[in-house]
Scaffold this motif. Structure first.
Motif, short mmCIF file in Angstrom:
data_model
loop_
_atom_site.label_atom_id
_atom_site.label_comp_id
_atom_site.label_asym_id
_atom_site.label_seq_id
_atom_site.Cartn_x
_atom_site.Cartn_y
_atom_site.Cartn_z
N HIS A 174 0.85 -1.18 0.00
CA HIS A 174 0.00 0.00 0.00
C HIS A 174 0.89 1.24 0.00
O HIS A 174 1.84 1.32 0.77
N ALA A 211 1.29 4.58 1.13
CA ALA A 211 0.68 5.45 2.13
C ALA A 211 0.63 6.90 1.66
O ALA A 211 -0.32 7.62 1.93
N ASN A 250 -2.21 6.93 -0.58
CA ASN A 250 -3.39 6.26 -0.04
C ASN A 250 -4.07 5.41 -1.11
O ASN A 250 -5.28 5.49 -1.33
#
Length: 306
Positions: free
Chosen positions: A203, A205, A208
């Motif tokens: 993922h 960050a 997002n």
């Protein structure tokens, strides 16, 4: 360090049963490299004009050694191919050992009890196909030993076109089914937990957003049943080696537009960002004196940031 402690560490790192397990695990990772390379070369052979031009790609297999050559610290076999189906693909085997730096040892379970001594072997793969309709993919499995031993790895799919970047996409459904089949082969492997771990790990960050549509990811996997854990890790490799070439074959003959190529190159940038900012495997390789060319071969051959 006392002589008694030195002897205890030496014994734990050279236990006859553990040595046999190291040999079996590293032999498996090396054979999996050979199997996957052969399957990918078969896809190169199957590609035909007008979409694909030039000769079929072949892997360049290069042996490498860790360290400056003054002592045996292991090494590996780097497999790189630039072909007509695979714009760039790396399938790498490694077997390394030695001592972690003090700072890095603090991050690795059991390294404080082994005075930083470690052994690690595994296979690492990243495929960047030329056709934007063919998803990129990543897979690695490994065994790591300090004062303890465990397995880690998994596989994940990285579609590059907007209409494909959801878990309902046919290729993602089939890929997840293959990873679930690997987990179902062993009672100690929880597919849902490993799937969720994959989604949370891969993922970005800072954006997002997910890197791809997921798969499974597991780390420091030690159920207490080494044979079972090893069998599961082997099945992850087998399932990937079976499903991913099928997905490539499904999409590789579909024509693509310049706009789709542009979208592919921009989405590849997400892969670069993740590997340089977050990936623990990249950090592990660089911090343990791995082959820099092999480690950074995961980078796409052409990429754009708009």
């Amino acid at each position: 360090m006392s002589q008694e402690r030195q002897q205890r560490i030496k014994s734990s790192m050279t236990d006859p049963d553990l040595n046999a397990r190291k040999t079996r695990a590293s032999a498996w990772f090396k054979s999996l490299q050979e199997d996957i390379c052969a399957r990918f070369e078969a896809l190169e052979d199957a590609a035909a004009p007008p979409l694909y031009k030039g000769p079929a790609g072949r892997f360049d297999l290069t042996e490498w050694s860790r360290g400056d050559g003054s002592e045996d610290l292991g090494g590996g076999r780097m497999g790189l191919m630039r072909g007509r189906v695979f714009e760039k693909v790396g399938v790498h085997f490694s077997l390394v050992h030695g001592t972690f730096s003090e700072a890095f040892a603090a991050q690795i379970p059991g390294a404080d009890q082994s005075d930083g001594q470690f052994w690690a072997s595994g296979i690492s793969l990243i495929a960047h196909p030329r056709n934007p309709h063919v998803p990129a993919a990543h897979m690695n499995t490994r065994m790591l030993v300090t004062s303890d031993s465990w397995f880690g790895g998994g596989g994940d799919l990285n579609p590059l076109l907007d209409y494909q970047r959801n878990q309902a996409f046919e290729d993602s459904v089939d890929f997840h089914a293959a990873m679930k089949a690997a987990c179902d082969s062993y009672d100690g492997a929880d597919f849902v937990a490993m799937r969720d771990h994959c989604d949370s790990y891969f993922h970005l960050a800072h954006r997002n957003e997910p890197r791809g549509t997921g798969g499974i990811f597991y780390d420091r996997f030690n159920s207490g049943d080494w044979e079972g854990d090893f069998a599961f890790t082997q099945e992850v490799g087998r399932q990937f080696a079976d499903i991913y070439p099928k997905l490539v074959a499904r999409r590789m003959n579909r024509p693509w537009s310049e706009a789709e190529r542009e979208e592919q190159l921009i989405q590849r940038g997400r892969y670069v960002e993740f590997n340089l900012l977050y990936d623990r495997g990249t950090t592990f390789g660089l911090k343990t004196g791995g082959n820099v060319t092999s480690i950074l071969s995961s980078m796409p051959p052409v990429v754009k940031w708009p």
